[in-house]
Design an enzyme around this catalytic site. Structure first.
Site, PDB file in Angstrom:
ATOM      1  N   ASP A  39       0.864  -1.186   0.000  1.00 48.64           N
ATOM      2  CA  ASP A  39       0.000   0.000   0.000  1.00 48.64           C
ATOM      3  C   ASP A  39       0.899   1.234   0.000  1.00 48.64           C
ATOM      4  O   ASP A  39       1.875   1.285   0.755  1.00 48.64           O
ATOM      5  CB  ASP A  39      -0.891  -0.016   1.249  1.00 48.64           C
ATOM      6  N   ASP A  59       4.278   1.186  -4.156  1.00 51.98           N
ATOM      7  CA  ASP A  59       3.301   1.428  -5.211  1.00 51.98           C
ATOM      8  C   ASP A  59       3.215   0.190  -6.102  1.00 51.98           C
ATOM      9  O   ASP A  59       4.250  -0.331  -6.537  1.00 51.98           O
ATOM     10  CB  ASP A  59       3.784   2.639  -6.026  1.00 51.98           C
ATOM     11  N   TYR A 146     -13.202   5.949 -14.352  1.00 49.77           N
ATOM     12  CA  TYR A 146     -13.130   4.864 -13.363  1.00 49.77           C
ATOM     13  C   TYR A 146     -13.724   3.582 -13.930  1.00 49.77           C
ATOM     14  O   TYR A 146     -13.131   2.505 -13.852  1.00 49.77           O
ATOM     15  CB  TYR A 146     -13.895   5.293 -12.100  1.00 49.77           C
TER      16      TYR A 146
HETATM   17  C1  UD1 Z   1     -19.563   3.727  -5.755  1.00 47.75           C
HETATM   18  C2  UD1 Z   1     -18.119   3.521  -5.407  1.00 47.75           C
HETATM   19  C3  UD1 Z   1     -17.362   2.991  -6.580  1.00 47.75           C
HETATM   20  C4  UD1 Z   1     -18.084   1.778  -7.111  1.00 47.75           C
HETATM   21  C5  UD1 Z   1     -19.499   2.166  -7.473  1.00 47.75           C
HETATM   22  C6  UD1 Z   1     -20.348   1.066  -7.994  1.00 47.75           C
HETATM   23  C7  UD1 Z   1     -17.447   4.951  -3.568  1.00 47.75           C
HETATM   24  C8  UD1 Z   1     -16.771   6.226  -3.152  1.00 47.75           C
HETATM   25  N1  UD1 Z   1     -17.536   4.737  -4.896  1.00 47.75           N
HETATM   26  O1  UD1 Z   1     -19.789   4.786  -6.702  1.00 47.75           O
HETATM   27  O2  UD1 Z   1     -16.036   2.649  -6.194  1.00 47.75           O
HETATM   28  O3  UD1 Z   1     -17.459   1.228  -8.213  1.00 47.75           O
HETATM   29  O4  UD1 Z   1     -20.113   2.576  -6.291  1.00 47.75           O
HETATM   30  O5  UD1 Z   1     -21.636   1.618  -8.243  1.00 47.75           O
HETATM   31  O6  UD1 Z   1     -17.866   4.165  -2.736  1.00 47.75           O
HETATM   32  N2  UD1 Z   1     -24.913  10.816  -3.149  1.00 47.75           N
HETATM   33  C9  UD1 Z   1     -25.734  11.730  -2.518  1.00 47.75           C
HETATM   34  N3  UD1 Z   1     -25.191  12.500  -1.521  1.00 47.75           N
HETATM   35  C10 UD1 Z   1     -23.881  12.405  -1.133  1.00 47.75           C
HETATM   36  C11 UD1 Z   1     -23.050  11.468  -1.808  1.00 47.75           C
HETATM   37  C12 UD1 Z   1     -23.596  10.688  -2.812  1.00 47.75           C
HETATM   38  O7  UD1 Z   1     -26.916  11.831  -2.826  1.00 47.75           O
HETATM   39  O8  UD1 Z   1     -23.475  13.125  -0.221  1.00 47.75           O
HETATM   40  C13 UD1 Z   1     -25.503   9.972  -4.212  1.00 47.75           C
HETATM   41  C14 UD1 Z   1     -24.757  10.028  -5.532  1.00 47.75           C
HETATM   42  O9  UD1 Z   1     -25.203  11.074  -6.369  1.00 47.75           O
HETATM   43  C15 UD1 Z   1     -25.110   8.664  -6.128  1.00 47.75           C
HETATM   44  C16 UD1 Z   1     -25.259   7.762  -4.891  1.00 47.75           C
HETATM   45  O10 UD1 Z   1     -25.420   8.631  -3.776  1.00 47.75           O
HETATM   46  O11 UD1 Z   1     -26.346   8.704  -6.793  1.00 47.75           O
HETATM   47  C17 UD1 Z   1     -24.072   6.871  -4.642  1.00 47.75           C
HETATM   48  O12 UD1 Z   1     -22.896   7.659  -4.679  1.00 47.75           O
HETATM   49  P1  UD1 Z   1     -21.491   7.078  -4.171  1.00 47.75           P
HETATM   50  O13 UD1 Z   1     -21.607   6.547  -2.806  1.00 47.75           O
HETATM   51  O14 UD1 Z   1     -20.434   8.092  -4.463  1.00 47.75           O
HETATM   52  O15 UD1 Z   1     -21.305   5.775  -5.078  1.00 47.75           O
HETATM   53  P2  UD1 Z   1     -21.221   5.499  -6.641  1.00 47.75           P
HETATM   54  O16 UD1 Z   1     -21.085   6.724  -7.461  1.00 47.75           O
HETATM   55  O17 UD1 Z   1     -22.341   4.558  -6.932  1.00 47.75           O
END
Ligand code: UD1
Length: 319
Positions: A39, A59, A146
């Protein structure tokens, strides 16, 4: 729990083992195996590495670091990577380096060591699903750097099996949550909502909140990794979720319930390129891994909140 015959007596390497998922995988291995963690501590923390595991600070892309870490390894779990979709939109070249280039280097090293490789792929590779639940043969329409880089990882895993006979399994994680998930601008929504609830709110729902996700507890993800280390079905890619989904608005409500925080829910701008729907078809996971998710979202959240209150967060929280 999935009926897992966990690996034992092996020399194992966990890349990203100081990070969220990787540290839980290392934790599950350390009693019965030699465990090394590679890591670079760019987001991981040394304190996440379990006692008994050896941290190699380096890395995955660096041949010297990787060569040293892979020496004599039988089994590698590749959990290192850039994990945030919006971060990858900001920094596409960095995402490519960390998620795609690093994977090719890792697979090369695994080939030299003749080590089985279990790799963290993502549901993101499917893009916006035509229908849910999403099975592994669903068309791939990556909508972010990603997602595209994880699709490269997923294909390389299969290709290394086809071309070189390397034993590989790619696990397509849905939305993973649980103890140890980092806070910050790119944290997942569950971590963000829990932090917002703790600091008095409001919970920020991006867009209309009707978008759905399949949230899977990290302890179930660990079980899938352990099963992938043993399966006879290699050169394949498998969904790891729960088969259930909730809307982000519902999630906000559940976070309010389980935390007891009387906080407002506000709506902000939708995230560009955000997926509307997501839910795993687990047929292949059941067949290939004997995988069965065990932690419901409500139980997993309640256990997470409780463990943070009492300072006892570990991967088993939720069981
Ligand atoms: C996440 C993962 C990613 C994975 C993917 C699979 C993380 C940081 N990323 O992305 O590694 O490959 O799932 O789907 O865990 N949201 C809100 N409010 C907030 C934050 C987010 O409404 O404060 C919403 C976002 O707009 C989105 C949803 O919650 O619609 C999920 O967001 P997030 O947890 O960032 O995950 P993914 O984009 O799905």
């Amino acid at each position: 729990m999935t009926d897992v015959d966990a690996p034992s007596g092996l020399t194992t390497l966990v890349t990203g083992g100081a990070g969220f998922v990787g540290s839980h995988v290392a934790d599950a291995l350390v009693a019965d195996n030699e465990v090394r963690v590679l890591d670079d501590l760019s987001t991981g923390r040394p304190g996440n590495v379990p006692d008994g595991a050896t941290l190699v600070e380096g890395d995955v892309r660096d041949p010297n670091d990787l060569g040293a870490a892979m020496e004599g390894v039988d089994l590698v779990f590749h959990e290192a990577g850039l994990v945030s979709v919006p971060d990858s939109v900001e920094r596409p070249a960095e995402s490519h380096d960390r998620n795609a280039t690093a994977t090719v280097r890792l697979l090369e090293a695994a080939r030299r060591a003749d080590a089985r490789a279990v790799l963290a792929s993502s549901v993101a590779i499917y893009g916006e699903p035509e229908s849910v639940p999403v099975a592994e043969d669903h068309p791939k329409e990556p909508a972010s750097p990603y997602a595209l880089d994880k699709l490269a990882l997923d294909h390389y895993a299969r290709l290394y099996n086809d071309l070189y006979g390397l034993e590989t399994v790619a696990l397509r994680y849905f939305n993973v949550y649980g103890p140890g998930q980092a806070s910050g601008p790119y944290s997942g929504v569950i971590r963000a909502f829990l932090d917002q609830a703790r600091s008095g709110g409001p919970l920020t729902v991006e867009g209309d909140g009707e978008q759905t996700r399949d949230f899977v507890h990290v302890s179930d993800v660990v079980d899938a990794n352990l099963a992938a280390a043993r399966t006879d079905d290699v050169g394949t890619a498998v969904n790891v979720g729960t088969g259930e989904s909730v809307t982000i608005r519902e999630l906000a409500g559940t976070v309010r319930d389980v935390t007891g925080a009387d906080v407002d829910v506000v709506h902000t701008d939708p995230r560009p390129g955000d997926l509307r729907r997501s839910r795993a078809d687990l047929s292949r996971a059941r067949e290939v891994l004997g995988y069965e998710p065990t932690v419901s979202l409500r139980d997993g959240l309640a256990a997470l909140v409780e463990s943070e209150r009492t300072g006892t967060a570990d991967a088993s929280a939720g069981r």
